[in-house]
Every structure is written in structure tokens, then in C-alpha cells.
Design a protein around this motif. Structure first.
Motif, PDB file in Angstrom:
ATOM      1  N   MET A   1       3.453   1.726 -14.475  1.00 47.13           N
ATOM      2  CA  MET A   1       2.865   2.888 -13.813  1.00 47.13           C
ATOM      3  C   MET A   1       3.929   3.604 -12.983  1.00 47.13           C
ATOM      4  O   MET A   1       4.810   2.984 -12.421  1.00 47.13           O
ATOM      5  CB  MET A   1       1.738   2.420 -12.880  1.00 47.13           C
ATOM      6  N   THR A   2       3.836   4.904 -12.937  1.00 47.94           N
ATOM      7  CA  THR A   2       4.857   5.644 -12.204  1.00 47.94           C
ATOM      8  C   THR A   2       4.220   6.455 -11.083  1.00 47.94           C
ATOM      9  O   THR A   2       3.004   6.540 -10.968  1.00 47.94           O
ATOM     10  CB  THR A   2       5.583   6.611 -13.148  1.00 47.94           C
ATOM     11  N   ALA A   3       5.057   7.046 -10.247  1.00 43.81           N
ATOM     12  CA  ALA A   3       4.571   7.909  -9.179  1.00 43.81           C
ATOM     13  C   ALA A   3       3.899   9.144  -9.796  1.00 43.81           C
ATOM     14  O   ALA A   3       4.250   9.583 -10.878  1.00 43.81           O
ATOM     15  CB  ALA A   3       5.728   8.311  -8.282  1.00 43.81           C
ATOM     16  N   MET A   4       2.917   9.686  -9.093  1.00 41.74           N
ATOM     17  CA  MET A   4       2.216  10.865  -9.589  1.00 41.74           C
ATOM     18  C   MET A   4       2.930  12.162  -9.230  1.00 41.74           C
ATOM     19  O   MET A   4       2.645  13.203  -9.781  1.00 41.74           O
ATOM     20  CB  MET A   4       0.794  10.906  -9.020  1.00 41.74           C
TER      21      MET A   4
ATOM     22  N   ALA B   1       9.855   6.800  -4.620  1.00 48.21           N
ATOM     23  CA  ALA B   1       9.595   5.914  -5.738  1.00 48.21           C
ATOM     24  C   ALA B   1       8.161   5.453  -5.618  1.00 48.21           C
ATOM     25  O   ALA B   1       7.493   5.724  -4.626  1.00 48.21           O
ATOM     26  CB  ALA B   1      10.540   4.722  -5.716  1.00 48.21           C
ATOM     27  N   ARG B   2       7.684   4.794  -6.652  1.00 51.12           N
ATOM     28  CA  ARG B   2       6.345   4.229  -6.569  1.00 51.12           C
ATOM     29  C   ARG B   2       6.273   3.292  -5.364  1.00 51.12           C
ATOM     30  O   ARG B   2       7.117   2.412  -5.234  1.00 51.12           O
ATOM     31  CB  ARG B   2       6.048   3.461  -7.864  1.00 51.12           C
ATOM     32  N   ASP B   3       5.325   3.491  -4.460  1.00 53.90           N
ATOM     33  CA  ASP B   3       5.087   2.629  -3.285  1.00 53.90           C
ATOM     34  C   ASP B   3       6.125   2.770  -2.182  1.00 53.90           C
ATOM     35  O   ASP B   3       6.056   2.044  -1.185  1.00 53.90           O
ATOM     36  CB  ASP B   3       5.022   1.143  -3.667  1.00 53.90           C
TER      37      ASP B   3
ATOM     38  N   THR C   1       6.865  13.889  -8.049  1.00 49.53           N
ATOM     39  CA  THR C   1       8.298  13.694  -7.851  1.00 49.53           C
ATOM     40  C   THR C   1       8.678  14.176  -6.453  1.00 49.53           C
ATOM     41  O   THR C   1       7.878  14.797  -5.751  1.00 49.53           O
ATOM     42  CB  THR C   1       9.099  14.524  -8.864  1.00 49.53           C
TER      43      THR C   1
ATOM     44  N   ALA D   1       2.722  10.386  -3.146  1.00 49.73           N
ATOM     45  CA  ALA D   1       3.394  10.051  -4.397  1.00 49.73           C
ATOM     46  C   ALA D   1       2.491   9.196  -5.281  1.00 49.73           C
ATOM     47  O   ALA D   1       2.606   9.217  -6.506  1.00 49.73           O
ATOM     48  CB  ALA D   1       4.702   9.315  -4.112  1.00 49.73           C
ATOM     49  N   ARG D   2       1.571   8.461  -4.635  1.00 50.55           N
ATOM     50  CA  ARG D   2       0.659   7.609  -5.402  1.00 50.55           C
ATOM     51  C   ARG D   2      -0.636   8.309  -5.780  1.00 50.55           C
ATOM     52  O   ARG D   2      -1.177   8.111  -6.878  1.00 50.55           O
ATOM     53  CB  ARG D   2       0.302   6.346  -4.595  1.00 50.55           C
TER      54      ARG D   2
END
Lengths: 143, 143, 143, 143
Positions: free
Chosen positions: B1-4, B31-33, B6, B71-72
């Protein structure tokens, strides 16, 4: 026992040691163990939607706690915040000043604990509640 | 899963919904999280003695937590801080930017919990540590 | 620089000064600035539904922070918790021990700040995160 | 508007859903937005020196906040603590019960915020102050 500094003393002291704080922070009332501070809300304190921003509320709680502590310990610029826990509970009312009531719950040799309740002027419901800890510098032996 | 979102997405979104925040808050990494934010320290952030003020540190921790959450969950201007607990541990270094590293520890349907660590640029020791809770608005049924 | 007390030293010291704490709190690891404590979960720690109760999690975080501090400052029974902020994020896994990892973030003359992360054994996700402040008694001049 | 549960209702409900809590936690008073709880201090609550332990104080603050919330929302065993921030300010008096006064500051759809003040019986000075957040489970559509 009475407060060590009056409202005028503290206002003058803040203007000297925190010139950046600006005239939007006003001491409404100062008593032993208690201070009421007002934030004259202006554009720079707002979030989109017209409510006061979190950092502005934090700044008001912090200065109210500092002022309430100063009134007890006298002018010590070096008292520093070591902790703040703040719950944001309701949106501040648009177009209203924010009022903080600070109460010194403990004044020890090294630490002061202050509880602060924030309301929009004229409202009963709390906007936020905070608990702050100030570290008090030891008196210099020969001062 | 990636960040929603940028880094560019979030920067653009912040400029739209928080125009008052200003260009002194910069996303260094997303970044993610995890988000790393920088406060380009200028005169208005300082206390006497040249160190960054508490409200400026709070503002940086708050926006870093918000950015890491965005980002999430994607662009939701209405996510609001419901709690912040912050320990101020050391004076920020004079003349250095302040760096906040935010980590999303929990992302539930209604609440996100984010831990933020603040350092002066180039220093290992922490200046402050904060834990923030964001309330996430429910998705509108037909949106 | 090394820790001032070993795992065996601290275990013995706790048994002496906190006999009520009981054998369910175990030091898994002790290093400079870091302690890992285990709560051997038993019936008296549970809430209905089989998860560990909030007070048991608080107790584990508190003792882990104390142990990590002792390892740095040596045996001082009088160090006392002055603040704890704890976020409960997920239900502990049923039937698993609870593991706390404490990290001393600041050790000043008068205050220590410790961050503690709680997980169920074998799980990656955090159950809770806490930040604690310990007040450290001054050394007696002639002791 | 009145409380949804009486003191007797809540006491019975606690005995059912938290049988481990035991008879040492007593509801002294229950009103809309406010609960006063007593901890009948016994040996298992003490630290060396005869004062009430931190985990026992946390447990009392937590149950007082829960009871004050229940009185408003009715019997929901699933309301869970998501955050607690507690400042320990003074040693509890030896040989005295501990009294917690909980005040519901906010009751939203998803979150309740409760402030709790702890004193030793018969003392004016606060032993501790806490702020707790409870997550309230949504009502089931067809319940």
C-alpha cells in the motif's frame, strides 16, 4: 498571602522579556493562584472557516499559565514550559475573543502545575482545557 | 500500500486550505506513515535568547502530524486536532531550523494517533516529543 | 558509558522497595537508556472480554519507565512519577503477555522524560504509547 | 435534562461488567456531568511509605471518568479509554481514602472528555489532576 506582582507589573515585565508576544495578549485579571488572559482575535490567529487556530490557543494557554505562575514567584524570565497536555473540545466562536482562565494547582520548589480552561467570550462551554508544567529556576545563592 | 498524496499534492493542498501557514513550513519528506517537516526559523518564531518559542514548536508538531495523516487519508481539510501532549526537553539550538518527524501510530475510522519528535537540524538530542490525536470526519455517503 | 545497574541489581532493588509489585513484572532487557519489561498477564489484569485493563497497562508503563531511569541514576527509591500521558490505541491480544519498551529521552538534574511503547507479545502494532516524567531527588550533600 | 442512570444503576452495572474492580471503588455521588468516587484504601493500593500507588490513582481516575460518562450515555460496557493525561502533584495522605471528582467537559457523538481531580479525604490540596478521553461506540442502527 498576596500575589507578588500586580497586573501592571506583569504586563510591563512581559513587554520587556517577550516583545514578540504583542498587544493581542491582555491580562484581564490577576489574583493569587489565578489569571484570566484574553486573546484579541485577529486575522493572523484564524484557520479557514474563521475559527482560532490550534497554535494560537496553545500560545494563549501557555502565556496564561506563565502569568499565573509569575504572579506567585515574581519576575523570572527563565521559567520554562516543560509539558503541556491540551484537549481541543469545541470550535471557538467566530468573531469572539478567546478567554483563558489559569489556576496554579501546585507551586513546588522546582515545578509548577497549572490548569487552564479556554472559552470564547460570552460562551459557557469550554473550547479547550490544558494542563501545563513549568520548571522554575533555582534562586541563585547570592541573589 | 502506498501514500494517497505525494509531497507536491500535500504542499499544494496546504497552500490552498491554510494560506496563513506560510512558506516557513516545508515538507522535507513524505512516506507512508511518516512525514518530516522543517520550520525555517525566522525572527517571529524566537523567544528572548534566540531559541524557538513553544507555540512555534507546537505549530510545527501539529502541522507535521496533519501532513502525515493527510498522506494516508487523502485531502480532508476538516481533520481536526482533538488532543496534543508535548514534552519540551531541551532548548532548540540558536540559528538552526527545527525538524519534526511524525509517525502515524494508529489510523482508525474516527481517530488517528501520531507521534512527533522534534530536533534542531544537525542535532541528535530531541528538543521535544509530542503525541497528537486527530479526529477524522466520516466520509459523506454520496461523496 | 554504561548503565549504573544491571538487570539483576534492579530486580533485587524492586523486590526490596516495591514488594507489592509482584513477580508478574519481569525485566526482559536492560541497557543504557532502554528497558524492556514484560507483564505476565494473569486473571487479575484482565477486563471483561479477556483484554488487559487500562490500570495494568499504566502500571507496566510506569514500572518500565522507572526501571529505565534507575539503570541510569542508580538505586533511588524516591524517584517519583510527576506526569504520565498515555494513548490507548488497540486492544491487547487475548492470552498474550504485554511487552513495554522504555526509552530515556532526557535525563536532567531534576527531571527524566521517558517514552514507552506497549505491544502484545509477537505483535507489531502498538497497543499503547506513553510519555512519563520522573522527578529525581537531589543527592544529599554528604551521601 | 437528568442523568440516564442512578447511582444504584451504575453500581449494579459495574459489578456485572467489571467484577474484578471490587468493592473498594465506591460511588459517593452521581449527578448530571459529575461523579464523585472513593477508593477505600487498603494494603494492595500502597507504595512503600504508606502512600497510594500511581496505578491505584490511575485506576480511580479512570473509573470515575467512566462512571460520569455512563450516567450520561447509559449502560455501554464498550466505552473505552483512548487517552489519559495525569499530573501527580502531592503525596496522598497516609491512612486516608482517596476521593476523585469527575466532570464531563464534553460529550460528543464519538468522544467524551472528562476532567478528574483527586484529593485525600479531608484535604483541600489536590493529589493529582487527570484528563481522560473516552471513545463512545456508535448506537447500532436497529437497537
Amino acid at each position: 498571602m498576596t500575589a507578588m506582582m500586580t497586573r501592571e507589573d506583569v504586563t510591563r515585565f512581559l513587554a520587556e522579556v517577550f516583545p514578540q508576544m504583542g498587544p493581542e495578549f491582555v491580562i484581564d485579571l490577576l489574583a493569587r493562584d489565578r489569571a484570566v488572559m484574553r486573546l484579541r482575535v485577529a486575522d493572523q490567529h484564524l484557520r479557514p472557516g474563521g475559527t482560532v487556530s490550534g497554535p494560537s490557543m496553545f500560545a494563549l494557554a501557555d502565556v496564561a499559565a506563565y502569568v499565573a505562575t509569575l504572579a506567585r514567584i515574581g519576575p523570572k524570565a527563565l521559567a520554562v514550559t516543560t509539558h503541556c497536555s491540551i484537549d481541543f473540545m469545541r470550535k471557538p466562536a467566530a468573531g469572539q475573543d478567546l478567554i483563558a482562565e489559569a489556576e496554579v494547582l501546585k507551586l513546588g520548589r522546582a515545578l509548577a502545575v497549572i490548569s487552564v480552561r479556554l472559552r470564547s467570550e460570552g460562551q459557557l462551554d469550554l473550547v479547550a482545557i490544558a494542563s501545563l508544567t513549568y520548571s522554575i529556576p533555582p534562586d541563585k545563592p547570592a541573589a
